[in-house]
Structures are given as C-alpha cells and as structure tokens.
Design a protein around this motif. Structure first.
Motif, PDB file in Angstrom:
ATOM      1  N   LEU A  93      -9.251  -9.664  13.966  1.00  0.00           N
ATOM      2  CA  LEU A  93      -9.245  -9.303  12.623  1.00  0.00           C
ATOM      3  C   LEU A  93      -7.930  -8.866  12.362  1.00  0.00           C
ATOM      4  O   LEU A  93      -7.168  -7.972  12.955  1.00  0.00           O
ATOM      5  N   LEU A  94      -7.558  -9.286  10.994  1.00  0.00           N
ATOM      6  CA  LEU A  94      -6.102  -9.028  10.410  1.00  0.00           C
ATOM      7  C   LEU A  94      -6.338  -7.747   9.146  1.00  0.00           C
ATOM      8  O   LEU A  94      -7.257  -8.343   8.303  1.00  0.00           O
ATOM      9  N   TYR A  95      -5.414  -6.865   9.532  1.00  0.00           N
ATOM     10  CA  TYR A  95      -5.563  -5.679   8.274  1.00  0.00           C
ATOM     11  C   TYR A  95      -4.101  -5.803   8.015  1.00  0.00           C
ATOM     12  O   TYR A  95      -3.297  -5.552   8.601  1.00  0.00           O
ATOM     13  N   VAL A  96      -4.008  -5.884   6.414  1.00  0.00           N
ATOM     14  CA  VAL A  96      -2.555  -5.801   6.059  1.00  0.00           C
ATOM     15  C   VAL A  96      -2.413  -4.417   5.119  1.00  0.00           C
ATOM     16  O   VAL A  96      -3.315  -4.078   4.360  1.00  0.00           O
ATOM     17  N   PHE A  97      -1.203  -3.693   5.387  1.00  0.00           N
ATOM     18  CA  PHE A  97      -1.163  -2.373   4.703  1.00  0.00           C
ATOM     19  C   PHE A  97       0.296  -2.386   4.017  1.00  0.00           C
ATOM     20  O   PHE A  97       1.310  -2.731   4.602  1.00  0.00           O
ATOM     21  N   SER A  98       0.067  -2.371   2.823  1.00  0.00           N
ATOM     22  CA  SER A  98       1.138  -2.337   1.840  1.00  0.00           C
ATOM     23  C   SER A  98       1.742  -1.028   1.293  1.00  0.00           C
ATOM     24  O   SER A  98       0.832  -0.246   1.270  1.00  0.00           O
ATOM     25  N   GLY A  99       2.936  -1.033   0.581  1.00  0.00           N
ATOM     26  CA  GLY A  99       3.379   0.300  -0.109  1.00  0.00           C
ATOM     27  C   GLY A  99       4.900   0.448   0.315  1.00  0.00           C
ATOM     28  O   GLY A  99       5.176  -0.158   1.126  1.00  0.00           O
ATOM     29  N   PHE A 100       5.361   1.205  -0.546  1.00  0.00           N
ATOM     30  CA  PHE A 100       6.674   1.720  -0.347  1.00  0.00           C
ATOM     31  C   PHE A 100       6.981   2.445   0.812  1.00  0.00           C
ATOM     32  O   PHE A 100       6.034   3.031   1.481  1.00  0.00           O
ATOM     33  N   LEU A 101       8.352   2.450   1.199  1.00  0.00           N
ATOM     34  CA  LEU A 101       8.660   3.181   2.303  1.00  0.00           C
ATOM     35  C   LEU A 101       8.348   4.693   2.107  1.00  0.00           C
ATOM     36  O   LEU A 101       8.372   5.317   1.047  1.00  0.00           O
ATOM     37  N   GLU A 102       7.805   5.235   3.188  1.00  0.00           N
ATOM     38  CA  GLU A 102       7.589   6.791   3.015  1.00  0.00           C
ATOM     39  C   GLU A 102       6.205   6.893   2.011  1.00  0.00           C
ATOM     40  O   GLU A 102       5.878   8.149   1.664  1.00  0.00           O
ATOM     41  N   SER A 103       5.521   5.948   1.979  1.00  0.00           N
ATOM     42  CA  SER A 103       4.299   6.122   1.179  1.00  0.00           C
ATOM     43  C   SER A 103       2.859   6.469   1.786  1.00  0.00           C
ATOM     44  O   SER A 103       2.188   6.831   1.266  1.00  0.00           O
ATOM     45  N   GLY A 104       3.133   6.542   3.530  1.00  0.00           N
ATOM     46  CA  GLY A 104       2.041   6.861   4.312  1.00  0.00           C
ATOM     47  C   GLY A 104       1.518   5.785   4.815  1.00  0.00           C
ATOM     48  O   GLY A 104       0.375   6.021   5.466  1.00  0.00           O
ATOM     49  N   LYS A 105       1.867   4.610   4.919  1.00  0.00           N
ATOM     50  CA  LYS A 105       1.306   3.524   5.765  1.00  0.00           C
ATOM     51  C   LYS A 105       1.139   3.630   7.204  1.00  0.00           C
ATOM     52  O   LYS A 105       0.134   3.426   7.667  1.00  0.00           O
ATOM     53  N   SER A 153      12.932 -12.934   6.945  1.00  0.00           N
ATOM     54  CA  SER A 153      12.614 -14.472   7.544  1.00  0.00           C
ATOM     55  C   SER A 153      12.002 -14.649   8.844  1.00  0.00           C
ATOM     56  O   SER A 153      11.693 -15.813   9.151  1.00  0.00           O
ATOM     57  N   GLN A 154      11.874 -13.667   9.604  1.00  0.00           N
ATOM     58  CA  GLN A 154      11.485 -13.697  10.798  1.00  0.00           C
ATOM     59  C   GLN A 154       9.850 -13.771  10.789  1.00  0.00           C
ATOM     60  O   GLN A 154       9.174 -14.309  11.757  1.00  0.00           O
ATOM     61  N   LEU A 155       9.301 -13.319   9.688  1.00  0.00           N
ATOM     62  CA  LEU A 155       7.723 -13.278   9.537  1.00  0.00           C
ATOM     63  C   LEU A 155       7.344 -14.655   8.793  1.00  0.00           C
ATOM     64  O   LEU A 155       7.059 -14.819   7.724  1.00  0.00           O
ATOM     65  N   ASN A 156       7.217 -15.614   9.877  1.00  0.00           N
ATOM     66  CA  ASN A 156       6.716 -16.834   9.799  1.00  0.00           C
ATOM     67  C   ASN A 156       5.708 -17.365  10.352  1.00  0.00           C
ATOM     68  O   ASN A 156       5.093 -16.518  11.457  1.00  0.00           O
ATOM     69  N   GLU A 157       5.152 -18.638  10.145  1.00  0.00           N
ATOM     70  CA  GLU A 157       4.000 -19.036  10.868  1.00  0.00           C
ATOM     71  C   GLU A 157       4.262 -18.963  12.401  1.00  0.00           C
ATOM     72  O   GLU A 157       3.462 -18.871  13.212  1.00  0.00           O
ATOM     73  N   SER A 187       7.481  -9.426  -0.275  1.00  0.00           N
ATOM     74  CA  SER A 187       6.392 -10.039  -0.892  1.00  0.00           C
ATOM     75  C   SER A 187       5.142 -10.110  -0.212  1.00  0.00           C
ATOM     76  O   SER A 187       5.184 -10.667   0.908  1.00  0.00           O
ATOM     77  N   VAL A 188       3.881  -9.327  -0.715  1.00  0.00           N
ATOM     78  CA  VAL A 188       2.835  -9.847  -0.223  1.00  0.00           C
ATOM     79  C   VAL A 188       2.227 -11.092  -0.633  1.00  0.00           C
ATOM     80  O   VAL A 188       1.803 -11.720   0.489  1.00  0.00           O
ATOM     81  N   ASP A 189       2.669 -11.679  -1.578  1.00  0.00           N
ATOM     82  CA  ASP A 189       2.074 -13.081  -1.709  1.00  0.00           C
ATOM     83  C   ASP A 189       2.808 -14.051  -0.715  1.00  0.00           C
ATOM     84  O   ASP A 189       1.908 -14.866  -0.113  1.00  0.00           O
ATOM     85  N   ARG A 190       3.987 -13.793  -0.539  1.00  0.00           N
ATOM     86  CA  ARG A 190       4.635 -14.695   0.591  1.00  0.00           C
ATOM     87  C   ARG A 190       3.974 -14.450   1.864  1.00  0.00           C
ATOM     88  O   ARG A 190       3.757 -15.335   2.653  1.00  0.00           O
ATOM     89  N   PHE A 191       3.720 -13.420   2.427  1.00  0.00           N
ATOM     90  CA  PHE A 191       2.807 -13.158   3.622  1.00  0.00           C
ATOM     91  C   PHE A 191       1.408 -13.971   3.531  1.00  0.00           C
ATOM     92  O   PHE A 191       1.233 -14.526   4.721  1.00  0.00           O
ATOM     93  N   LEU A 192       0.890 -13.648   2.280  1.00  0.00           N
ATOM     94  CA  LEU A 192      -0.672 -14.363   2.398  1.00  0.00           C
ATOM     95  C   LEU A 192      -0.507 -15.786   2.490  1.00  0.00           C
ATOM     96  O   LEU A 192      -1.451 -16.342   2.556  1.00  0.00           O
ATOM     97  N   ASP A 193       0.620 -16.428   1.968  1.00  0.00           N
ATOM     98  CA  ASP A 193       0.536 -17.562   1.712  1.00  0.00           C
ATOM     99  C   ASP A 193       1.065 -18.238   3.317  1.00  0.00           C
ATOM    100  O   ASP A 193       0.827 -19.653   3.123  1.00  0.00           O
ATOM    101  N   LEU A 194       1.160 -17.669   4.281  1.00  0.00           N
ATOM    102  CA  LEU A 194       1.447 -18.137   5.489  1.00  0.00           C
ATOM    103  C   LEU A 194       0.163 -18.482   5.931  1.00  0.00           C
ATOM    104  O   LEU A 194      -0.865 -18.207   5.758  1.00  0.00           O
ATOM    105  N   VAL A 195       0.399 -19.729   6.923  1.00  0.00           N
ATOM    106  CA  VAL A 195      -0.895 -20.177   7.562  1.00  0.00           C
ATOM    107  C   VAL A 195      -0.894 -19.244   9.153  1.00  0.00           C
ATOM    108  O   VAL A 195       0.016 -19.381   9.945  1.00  0.00           O
ATOM    109  N   PHE A 196      -2.052 -18.497   9.152  1.00  0.00           N
ATOM    110  CA  PHE A 196      -2.129 -17.613  10.192  1.00  0.00           C
ATOM    111  C   PHE A 196      -2.748 -18.458  11.421  1.00  0.00           C
ATOM    112  O   PHE A 196      -3.325 -19.426  11.183  1.00  0.00           O
ATOM    113  N   PRO A 197      -2.757 -17.929  12.459  1.00  0.00           N
ATOM    114  CA  PRO A 197      -3.201 -18.561  13.985  1.00  0.00           C
ATOM    115  C   PRO A 197      -4.797 -18.720  13.730  1.00  0.00           C
ATOM    116  O   PRO A 197      -5.407 -17.849  12.840  1.00  0.00           O
ATOM    117  N   LEU A 198      -5.405 -19.557  14.221  1.00  0.00           N
ATOM    118  CA  LEU A 198      -6.613 -20.124  14.008  1.00  0.00           C
ATOM    119  C   LEU A 198      -7.840 -18.745  14.051  1.00  0.00           C
ATOM    120  O   LEU A 198      -8.602 -18.980  13.311  1.00  0.00           O
TER     121      LEU A 198
END
Length: 311
Positions: free
Chosen positions: A5-17, A67-71, A95-106
C-alpha cells in the motif's frame, strides 16, 4: 501476490508532513508486524529517530534529488526492502504530477494522497507561489490545515481549496494538534430569503452552496455571470457561471449552475444579470445534490472580469 500500500504526503517544508506520517504509523489501525518504508525527499527540523523506527517496524530511504526519484529507484526499493507499506514524504517543491506519472512496482497500490498546510502561511504561499500550491494540493483526498487559531479564516481557506480541488476533505487542527471544528463563518452577504450577490461574492457563495445546498433551497437570488456551453443537452436550460482562477490565467475552473428558463435560451458568451429561485436537485456527474436556478428575470449586461478569486 500481496499488495504493497502506497501513501503520498505532500506539502511545503515545515508544514507538518513528518508529524503526520509519525501519527499515521502510530495509529492502532496501522500497528502490525508489516514492514514500512518511508521515502524521505526533504529533511525538516523534525526527523525519525531509531526508537520510533523500531517501534513501527519502519526503515528510511533518503531521496536527495528529484532525478533520483524514478522508476528504477522505486523498483530497487521494492527488491531490497520488500515493504508492505510505502509512505512517501515528497519535497514541497517537487511536482506531485511527475511522481504520479511514474510506473510503480507491480505490487504497489496507491491508496491515498494527503497534504499538510500551515494555515498561518497559506496566504503568503498562495499570493507568491499559486501555481506550486495548486500542483501540491490538486490531487489530495485529504488536506490538513494545521496551526489554526481563533483568527484563522476557515472560509477563506476552504473556498480556495475547493476552487483547486473540489472533492478534497479538509481538516483543521489547532496549534496543540487537536481537531478544530468547522465554524459557520460569516458570509459576506446577507443570508435572507432574497440574496443579492456582488460580483466579488459569487465564488464564495458558489462554494458554500456546493457544500450546503439545502441552506439555500427556496431562496430568491440575483447575480451576474456568463453563459457557457452546455456539457449535455438540457431542455429549456443553460449553464451560467464564472471562471475561478486556480493557479494562472491558463489554468481556471468553471464554477457554474444550471439555469432553467421559460424564455429563449441566451447565446453562449453572453453576460447576464439574472434573478431566480434556488432548488436542490441530484446531479449524476457531481455524484450529489446541487443547487439550480429557476429563472424569473434576466437582462444582458456589459462584460465583467473573467475570473473570480477567493479572498
């Protein structure tokens, strides 16, 4: 094959992620022997100590550059860590969009996107970095405004979020971390049997009517807006509304209602002042009840400003 199960937490620095991830992993519903992997894409003042990681059966992988965050990287995490859950603490400038466009492990199944926002700095970010704010929040199912206090304008926060992300659940947290109930904020127009909206108040009224349609049922309303093309054929009805500025003039959101009339339908692009009675109907496209207007009077007016803002 067991799902991860994959959970994504977005927000600016020091926003409480980081705090939200810690609270999530300590939640009794998450407490188990399952392996947790936290991908940390930025380091704030608060981190994860060894005692916490041991308690929640988690390990950390740092991601220092976008650039490290790739498939290939995600697949390597899958092969080396074999996680049951992955929690991604995204960098607030990535970019959240860029991350969501990645092909995740099966095995990885995206479950939820959550965002944290510091209520005390939201207006500053919105004024100076509107496009980045929009990109951070537009996909989130849940948006948590933290560090709220008595002076926090919940109506302003809510209306701006709903313009960006209509379906988001919004939660307000006090400065001590407890949940702050939604206040019935004072609206900038009189909530009488007959409502007259100024041009500036249309967006605020629309967002409130979207969340609380029955509050306005049976009331008379007068306002000014523009005729838009109809997304589907509707006898004796037209679409009337305004464009809400989301992040820039190239990225707007139509906030409009159906208006039913006994007169000839107005031409698309015409600006009107109308009066009518508000009814509540079920809208299949929206998946819930919405307001519509039964027109009693209208007149053509001169062109108004194209976009509305939420202040």
């Amino acid at each position: 094959m067991k799902e991860c199960l994959l959970y994504v937490f977005s927000g600016f620095l020091e926003s409480g992620k980081t705090t939200l991830i810690q609270e999530t992993l300590l939640d009794p519903q998450f407490q188990s022997d399952e392996r947790n992997l936290i991908l940390v894409c930025e380091e704030g003042t608060k981190g994860y100590d060894d005692a916490f990681l041991k308690q929640v059966n988690a390990q950390i992988v740092m991601v220092d550059d976008v650039s490290q965050l790739n498939e290939d990287f995600l697949e390597a995490c899958e092969q080396h860590c074999h996680p049951d859950r992955v929690l991604v603490e995204l960098n607030g400038m990535w970019s959240v969009d860029r991350f969501l466009d990645l092909v995740f492990p099966l095995r990885w199944i995206l479950v939820q996107i959550l965002s944290t926002v510091d209520a005390s700095t939201f207006d500053l970010y919105l004024t100076n970095m509107r496009k980045i704010v929009y990109e951070q929040l537009r996909h989130s199912e849940t948006i948590i405004f933290n560090r709220c206090n008595r002076t926090t304008n919940q109506l302003y926060l809510r209306n701006n979020i709903k313009a960006m992300n209509r379906g988001a659940q919004i939660i307000y947290e006090n400065e001590n971390g407890t949940i702050e109930p939604l206040h019935e904020a004072s609206l900038p127009f009189a909530l009488d049997s007959s409502i007259t909206l100024s041009d500036h108040d249309y967006g605020i009224w629309y967002m409130d009517a979207l969340e609380h349609p029955h509050k306005y049922e049976g009331k008379q309303i007068t306002y000014q807006a523009k005729v838009y093309p109809s997304p589907k054929a509707q006898a004796n009805a037209y679409v009337l509304g305004r464009e809400a500025m989301v992040c820039c003039s190239e990225d707007t959101s139509l906030i409009a209602l159906w208006v039913f009339t006994e007169q000839e339908l107005p031409e698309v692009g015409t600006w009107l002042q109308i009066s009518g009675t508000i009814s509540v109907v079920y809208d299949e496209d929206y998946g819930g009840e919405v307001c519509m207007i039964k027109e009693t009077k209208r007149k053509v007016i001169t062109h108004l400003e194209d976009y509305v803002y939420f202040t």
